[in-house]
Structure formats: structure tokens, C-alpha cells
Enzyme design. Structure first.
Site, PDB file in Angstrom:
ATOM      1  N   GLY A  13       0.818  -1.214   0.000  1.00 45.05           N
ATOM      2  CA  GLY A  13       0.000   0.000   0.000  1.00 45.05           C
ATOM      3  C   GLY A  13       0.850   1.261   0.000  1.00 45.05           C
ATOM      4  CG  ASN A  35      -6.005  -7.998  -0.110  1.00 44.79           C
ATOM      5  OD1 ASN A  35      -5.516  -6.896  -0.370  1.00 44.79           O
ATOM      6  ND2 ASN A  35      -7.164  -8.131   0.513  1.00 44.79           N
ATOM      7  CB  SER A  78      -6.996  -1.446   7.064  1.00 46.45           C
ATOM      8  OG  SER A  78      -8.319  -0.927   7.116  1.00 46.45           O
ATOM      9  CB  ALA A 117      -1.160   0.901  10.735  1.00 43.15           C
ATOM     10  CE1 TYR A 148      -9.205   2.558   8.259  1.00 42.59           C
ATOM     11  CE2 TYR A 148      -9.526   4.788   9.086  1.00 42.59           C
ATOM     12  CZ  TYR A 148      -8.691   3.788   8.627  1.00 42.59           C
ATOM     13  OH  TYR A 148      -7.329   4.017   8.546  1.00 42.59           O
ATOM     14  CE  LYS A 152      -6.898   0.844  10.667  1.00 43.00           C
ATOM     15  NZ  LYS A 152      -5.701  -0.012  10.444  1.00 43.00           N
TER      16      LYS A 152
END
Ligand code: UDP
Length: 321
Positions: A13, A35, A78, A117, A148, A152
Site C-alpha cells: 500500500g 492481497n 486495511s 497502524a 473503519y 481500528k
């Protein structure tokens, strides 16, 4: 001395790929797990042939096909852009829950340190300003963003439970808005939207009246802070973000100025639960790590713009020192 090995989920990412580069540059052997749904092998072009780097294409929610010793697990996997996580609510909740548990188990089984993270979104629409780590937040648990935010928050809770129950050496980085090369042009976040729109000469889409604020950190500063936290003895959450706060309108004006674009502004509805203000208190990072950001918003935007203009693949500035 043999190198230490780090596993980075979400390693392909935006932040993950820069982090992999920084760790390799500091002598770590790095296994990235991704992924490739929002991550891309293009982001890892600079590491592809490096002897100390491997990419395992796998979903972090599934048992990780990894053997050998591991000294650190960094769990970044994520979706992180509002349009992405609103389109993939269940996957986002699983990344914060199932995948976090798998990453924690990997760390526990290996006696590795663990870094989660996390995000400024744990503060929700904050009633305390600026936000320090002791502020417990103002999150709507059933609003659209909760997929989200609450994922988290759960990930943080699980991480601290592993620390308390198993003595896991656990760090939690609360990442604030970050920009730089490899921020996907189609990501949907404000910096990528405004830069694209300015370059294309179409109106910059300001949500609400543009008076809401954010504080933008340049990727090299962010990654330098994350690595310093990983190497520290600190346990628990730490804000790593740039405390210079700007309204979305100020950001739009700056983007128009540095691009020289004649685009105008268009106004659209503010998304549900969009935080009104956001700015990190970085006293803890300054005190414990001696860390603070050095790249201004203008410089960061200029560096990001350079990448947007120049083909957008791979060629980011070198890893953070
Ligand atoms: N925003 C905007 N125009 C856009 C995209 C976002 O005005 O094209 C606003 C958004 O409503 C929010 C801020 O910019 O107030 C930052 O949004 P972003 O999606 O980048 O990240 P967030 O901080 O909300 O996670």
C-alpha cells in the site's frame, strides 16, 4: 550479526510500501503481505529484486503462509480511504478484527514486537482539540464511518489485551492524514482528488463549506516516525502526524497555486460524520522519540505533484532516513 525480520501486512500500500523500503534500508529483512486490492506491486518496484525483500500475495484475514523467525509484525493491512471503506464495510471490519488477531498471533507465536497502524479516526469528530493520546474520542458507533473507526478502535483494544494478557511488546501508531508519492490518484481522498482535478482543469470538489480542518503529514516524515516508534520501548498509542492545521478551502487554494491551474471550486454535500477539526498533539512523539515532521504542506504537495505529473509508478524519493 543476522538481520532482523519484519512482516508488514499491507506492505504494497501507500504507507506500507514506503515503510518496507525504510526497514530494508535500515538492515531489516522484510516480508510484505498484501492481497493487492488497494495495494499494488508497482509500489514495490524499487524492492522487487532486493535480496532482503519478499512479497507474499495473501489476505491477512486468512492464516498467513509464513515460516521462519519473525522479530517484528507491523499490521497495516486495511482500506483507509473513506470511499473505499464505505464501499467495503465488512472487509474493513474484518481487517481491523480478524486480520489484527492473526497478526497478533503471529507476533505472539514468534516472540516478536507488534506495531498496529491505527488512525486519527479513533478520535471520531473530536470534542478535544488538538487531540492527544489520552483523549478517548467521539465516534458514532452506528454511522457509516464506524466500519473503519470502530474496527481500528477494536484493533487497539485487542492489541492492548494481548499486551496485558501475554506481555506482547505492543505499539500503536495513530496515523493522521498523510500524503506523498504513491497516494493512489483514484484513492478518493482530498489531496489526490484536488491534485487530479487541478491537473485536469476540472472543478475542485469541496465537501461542505470547506471550513473543516485537517493536518497533512508528508510520507517520509510519517514513516520516519513509525520506524522510530517501532524501535522504541514505548507501549501503547502514539500520534504520528503533522500538527499544522489547514481548512479544506486553504488546501484547495494551495493546490491551485502550486499547480498553476485555472480550475474553480465546486461545492458538494459534506459526508456523514465527517470530522469538523483534526490536529494531532505530538508532545508524546516529540518527548519519547525526539520526532517531529520537517516537510511543510506546500513542500509535500509539490513532491506529490511531481509524482502525479511524472508517470506515477515506483519513482518515489528514497526511503526515509
Ligand atoms: N474532501 C473534500 N473533497 C474531496 C475529498 C474530501 O472536500 O474531494 C474533504 C472531506 O470531506 C474531509 C477532508 O476533505 O473533510 C479530508 O477528507 P479525506 O477523505 O482526505 O480524509 P479523512 O480525513 O476524511 O479521512
Amino acid at each position: 550479526m543476522t538481520s532482523r525480520r519484519a512482516v508488514v501486512t499491507g506492505g504494497a500500500g501507500f504507507i506500507g510500501s514506503h515503510l518496507c523500503e525504510a526497514l530494508v534500508a535500515q538492515g531489516w529483512k522484510v516480508t510484505a503481505v498484501d492481497n493487492l486490492v488497494t495495494g499494488s506491486t508497482d509500489n514495490l518496484a524499487g524492492l522487487a529484486d532486493h535480496a532482503d525483500f519478499e512479497l507474499v500475495v495473501a489476505d491477512a484475514c486468512e492464516p498467513l503462509p509464513l515460516g521462519g523467525d519473525v522479530d517484528a509484525v507491523l499490521h497495516l493491512a486495511s482500506m483507509a480511504s473513506p470511499p473505499d471503506y464505505l464501499d467495503h464495510p465488512i472487509e474493513t471490519l474484518r481487517a481491523g478484527s480478524v486480520a489484527t488477531e492473526r497478526a497478533l498471533e503471529l507476533a505472539r507465536g514468534s516472540g516478536a514486537r507488534f506495531l498496529l497502524a491505527s488512525t486519527s479516526e479513533v478520535y471520531g469528530d473530536p470534542l478535544e482539540h488538538p487531540q492527544s493520546e489520552s483523549y478517548s474520542g467521539n465516534v458514532n458507533p452506528v454511522g457509516p464511518r464506524s466500519v473503519y473507526d470502530e474496527a481500528k478502535r477494536y484493533a487497539e483494544a485487542l492489541t492492548m489485551a494481548y499486551h496485558r494478557r501475554f506481555g506482547l511488546d505492543a505499539k500503536i501508531v495513530r496515523i493522521f492524514n498523510t500524503m506523498g508519492p504513491r497516494l493512489r490518484p483514484a484513492d478518493g481522498r482530498v489531496v489526490s482528488n484536488f491534485l487530479n482535478q487541478a491537473l485536469e482543469g476540472v472543478p475542485l470538489t469541496v465537501y461542505g463549506d470547506g471550513s473543516q480542518t485537517r493536518s497533512f503529514c508528508y510520507i517520509d516524515d510519517e514513516v520516519r516516525g513509525i520506524v522510530a516508534l517501532l524501535e522504541s520501548d514505548h507501549v501503547g498509542p502514539m500520534n504520528i502526524g503533522n500538527p499544522d492545521e489547514f481548512t479544506v478551502l486553504q488546501l484547495a487554494e494551495l493546490v491551485l497555486e502550486i499547480t498553476g491551474s485555472a480550475s474553480r471550486l465546486s461545492f458538494a454535500a459534506l459526508p456523514a460524520d465527517d470530522p469538523v477539526r483534526r490536529r494531532p498533539d505530538i508532545t508524546l512523539a516529540r518527548t519519547v522519540l525526539g520526532w517531529e515532521p520537517v516537510v511543510s504542506l506546500r513542500e509535500g504537495l509539490e513532491l506529490t505533484l511531481e509524482w502525479y505529473r511524472g508517470g506515477r509508478v515506483g519513482s518515489a524519493p528514497g526511503p526515509a532516513a
